[in-house]
Structure formats: structure tokens, C-alpha cells
Design a protein around this motif. Sequence first.
Motif, PDB file in Angstrom:
ATOM      1  N   GLN A   1      36.604 -10.141 -14.802  1.00  0.00           N
ATOM      2  CA  GLN A   1      36.312  -8.768 -13.986  1.00  0.00           C
ATOM      3  C   GLN A   1      36.779  -7.470 -14.886  1.00  0.00           C
ATOM      4  O   GLN A   1      35.989  -6.539 -14.544  1.00  0.00           O
ATOM      5  CB  GLN A   1      37.432  -8.990 -12.724  1.00  0.00           C
ATOM      6  CG  GLN A   1      37.019 -10.073 -11.629  1.00  0.00           C
ATOM      7  CD  GLN A   1      37.997 -10.106 -10.611  1.00  0.00           C
ATOM      8  OE1 GLN A   1      38.624  -9.144 -10.388  1.00  0.00           O
ATOM      9  NE2 GLN A   1      37.625 -11.123  -9.782  1.00  0.00           N
ATOM     10  N   LEU A   2      37.605  -7.793 -15.714  1.00  0.00           N
ATOM     11  CA  LEU A   2      38.177  -6.376 -16.415  1.00  0.00           C
ATOM     12  C   LEU A   2      37.379  -6.446 -17.612  1.00  0.00           C
ATOM     13  O   LEU A   2      37.402  -5.369 -18.530  1.00  0.00           O
ATOM     14  CB  LEU A   2      39.638  -6.844 -16.803  1.00  0.00           C
ATOM     15  CG  LEU A   2      40.644  -6.561 -15.857  1.00  0.00           C
ATOM     16  CD1 LEU A   2      42.153  -6.767 -16.182  1.00  0.00           C
ATOM     17  CD2 LEU A   2      40.520  -5.206 -14.900  1.00  0.00           C
ATOM     18  N   GLY A   3      36.371  -7.297 -18.141  1.00  0.00           N
ATOM     19  CA  GLY A   3      35.868  -7.179 -19.403  1.00  0.00           C
ATOM     20  C   GLY A   3      36.741  -7.329 -20.635  1.00  0.00           C
ATOM     21  O   GLY A   3      36.521  -6.765 -21.910  1.00  0.00           O
ATOM     22  N   LEU A   4      37.806  -8.357 -20.341  1.00  0.00           N
ATOM     23  CA  LEU A   4      38.779  -8.258 -21.454  1.00  0.00           C
ATOM     24  C   LEU A   4      38.615 -10.011 -21.752  1.00  0.00           C
ATOM     25  O   LEU A   4      38.419 -10.711 -21.223  1.00  0.00           O
ATOM     26  CB  LEU A   4      40.167  -8.162 -21.286  1.00  0.00           C
ATOM     27  CG  LEU A   4      40.364  -6.604 -20.937  1.00  0.00           C
ATOM     28  CD1 LEU A   4      41.729  -6.432 -20.340  1.00  0.00           C
ATOM     29  CD2 LEU A   4      39.906  -5.646 -21.992  1.00  0.00           C
ATOM     30  N   THR A   5      39.373 -10.322 -22.912  1.00  0.00           N
ATOM     31  CA  THR A   5      39.700 -11.817 -23.067  1.00  0.00           C
ATOM     32  C   THR A   5      40.647 -12.231 -22.357  1.00  0.00           C
ATOM     33  O   THR A   5      41.629 -11.271 -22.213  1.00  0.00           O
ATOM     34  CB  THR A   5      39.720 -11.887 -24.728  1.00  0.00           C
ATOM     35  OG1 THR A   5      40.959 -11.447 -25.046  1.00  0.00           O
ATOM     36  CG2 THR A   5      38.671 -11.322 -25.380  1.00  0.00           C
ATOM     37  N   LYS A   6      40.843 -13.371 -22.152  1.00  0.00           N
ATOM     38  CA  LYS A   6      41.994 -14.140 -21.554  1.00  0.00           C
ATOM     39  C   LYS A   6      43.371 -13.772 -22.456  1.00  0.00           C
ATOM     40  O   LYS A   6      44.310 -13.627 -21.710  1.00  0.00           O
ATOM     41  CB  LYS A   6      41.639 -15.372 -21.565  1.00  0.00           C
ATOM     42  CG  LYS A   6      42.814 -16.306 -20.836  1.00  0.00           C
ATOM     43  CD  LYS A   6      42.696 -17.821 -20.320  1.00  0.00           C
ATOM     44  CE  LYS A   6      43.783 -18.679 -19.807  1.00  0.00           C
ATOM     45  NZ  LYS A   6      43.309 -19.944 -19.717  1.00  0.00           N
ATOM     46  N   ALA A   7      43.230 -13.779 -23.494  1.00  0.00           N
ATOM     47  CA  ALA A   7      44.474 -13.586 -24.433  1.00  0.00           C
ATOM     48  C   ALA A   7      44.943 -12.170 -24.212  1.00  0.00           C
ATOM     49  O   ALA A   7      46.140 -11.989 -24.232  1.00  0.00           O
ATOM     50  CB  ALA A   7      44.274 -13.891 -25.848  1.00  0.00           C
ATOM     51  N   MET A   8      44.088 -11.175 -23.933  1.00  0.00           N
ATOM     52  CA  MET A   8      44.390  -9.713 -23.977  1.00  0.00           C
ATOM     53  C   MET A   8      45.040  -9.477 -22.584  1.00  0.00           C
ATOM     54  O   MET A   8      46.081  -8.857 -22.523  1.00  0.00           O
ATOM     55  CB  MET A   8      43.165  -8.559 -23.985  1.00  0.00           C
ATOM     56  CG  MET A   8      42.806  -8.605 -25.465  1.00  0.00           C
ATOM     57  SD  MET A   8      41.164  -7.705 -25.656  1.00  0.00           S
ATOM     58  CE  MET A   8      41.833  -5.941 -25.352  1.00  0.00           C
ATOM     59  N   VAL A   9      44.585 -10.191 -21.640  1.00  0.00           N
ATOM     60  CA  VAL A   9      45.276 -10.107 -20.088  1.00  0.00           C
ATOM     61  C   VAL A   9      46.583 -10.719 -20.192  1.00  0.00           C
ATOM     62  O   VAL A   9      47.412 -10.073 -19.699  1.00  0.00           O
ATOM     63  CB  VAL A   9      44.380 -10.862 -19.278  1.00  0.00           C
ATOM     64  CG1 VAL A   9      45.134 -10.922 -17.886  1.00  0.00           C
ATOM     65  CG2 VAL A   9      43.001  -9.964 -18.926  1.00  0.00           C
ATOM     66  N   SER A  10      46.610 -11.836 -21.103  1.00  0.00           N
ATOM     67  CA  SER A  10      47.959 -12.439 -21.056  1.00  0.00           C
ATOM     68  C   SER A  10      48.806 -11.504 -21.877  1.00  0.00           C
ATOM     69  O   SER A  10      50.222 -11.330 -21.745  1.00  0.00           O
ATOM     70  CB  SER A  10      47.858 -13.783 -21.993  1.00  0.00           C
ATOM     71  OG  SER A  10      49.130 -14.318 -21.859  1.00  0.00           O
TER      72      SER A  10
END
Length: 299
Positions: free
Chosen positions: A27-36
Amino acid sequence: MGEVNLNRWAVFVALVRAGSFTAAAEQLGLTKAMVSQHLVRLERELGVTLLVRSTRRMTLTEAGMDFHADCVRILGEAEAAIARMGENREIPRGTLRLTAPVNYGAMVVAPALASFLRACPEVSTELVLDDGISDLIGGRFDLAIRGGPLRDSGLHAVRLAGFRQLLVAAPAYLDARGRPRRPQDLADHDAILLSVLSSPANWTFTARNGSHTRVRLTRRAVADSAAAVHAMALAGAGVAVLPDFMVQAELATGRLEHLLRTQRLPEGSFHAVYAGLHAPAKVRAFIDHLRARLAGGAE
């Protein structure tokens, strides 16, 4: 607690709404690692654990639930504030507080405001008439209408219209003293001077062939208001230089005469002046309305 990055609040809210790191990342257009990473840094900045994570699910802690509720409220208020600013940029609304010179304000600006209010029902106005230079910021004015040369400043100015300055006198005065045929003849006439001008007695006349004649009027009376000069000229006290918009009616009815018609005096102009880089919609709309009216395109 150290400095908190507010961008991480939005990531945290999106994560809770999405229900997983993978869905939030999409949804945010980020990688999973960046969200974490955003979540880890937010928890570090706050000094609390917001989410308890396992391989299959994540659960808000008590502190996380409280913080999430605050984030939703604050971000919602921020979005509403931004939306209101967008509306203010596009839709004229609120109170338009403006100042203008006494005579121009009464004769030109006030009628324009009346038609502007009919066109913009969400706007109200406060008009302050003052022949001085009002402090826009200190006086909390959205707009000032100013005539003559503008002082060098950080204010933004939009030219509204020019006006002619006319040498006039009452027929009764001219019948008694004679009608000047050339600028030099003014030495034999009484003059009513406007004291707020930088050189009220000194004028340069320009003939049709481009030649210039400088004259110094003989002061008989002085006033600090163009309305007072106008009234004394009508009463036959002498000759006066007045803007065309003030004397049009009297020239049409013969109560005043335009003297030295083949000569031109320097023209003046009025500007709309406002502070700030971006004028609100109510300011832009009134400037456009006034310019159209002055050009004959608005009722």
C-alpha cells in the motif's frame, strides 16, 4: 524521549490498517524491510513497544493501542487542515479586510466590493479608508489599494488602473479671474493644493508636440484631503489638480471646467498590494473582480 519522526506515524497507522508488513509495504510503495525499519525506529524514538510480532501475526500492545488512536486522530486533523487550506486556495471565503485611500475607496473600491459580495456569498468584508500608508501586517489587512509610486518592499503589487490628473476650476472663479490659455498663465491664478503630495505646487505640463512646461502654482489654500480640495474648487476658491475619477460628474454638468485641455499632466496609477508569496482565493478573486470592473467588464 528524543526527536520523533512524524512520517513514521503514518507508516505505523498504515501497518495497523493493513494487518501485515507485506500488505502495508504494498500500500505504501515500500519494501517490507523498510516498513519494519520504520517501526523499529519509531519504537526506539518513543521508548516503548508498539507491536508484538510472531511469524504468523502481530498484536498491538496496550501502549500501541493508545498511540495508534492518537495517531489516527492527529493525522486525520492534519489531513483536514490541509484540505481546508486547499479550499482556501480555490474558493473565496472568509473576511476580506482591506484598506484604500479615502476618495478612491469611497468612489471606486466600495461599489466594487458590493458587486463582489454578490458574486462571492461566502466572503464578508471590512473596508478601512485611510489616506496614509497603512501597515498591512500590523493592521492585519489582507489587501491594500495604494496610489502613486510604491515604496520598495517585500510586498506584492498588482497594477489596477491608471488615471489622469486634470487641472480644473469652477466657472464662477474663471469668469472673475479669466481662463488660462497656456501653463505660464497659471502664475496669475490662486491654487488649492493637496498637501499629501510630495511637491503639490510643482507640475509639468506636456503639450501635444511633446514639449514640457514646468510651472509652480501660487498657493492660496492647502488641504490634506482630495475631497477638501475638490469641495473648495467647486466653491470657487481657485484652480486645482484632481484625479479624473473625482471630477467626471462635475465636468459633465459644467460645475467644473477642465483647463488647458491640450496639455497633459503626469498620470497616476493604483495598485493592489498584499503580503506573502501566495494570496488567498478571496484576495485573488477581488483583485480580478476590481480589475475587470475598472476595465468595464464587471457589473
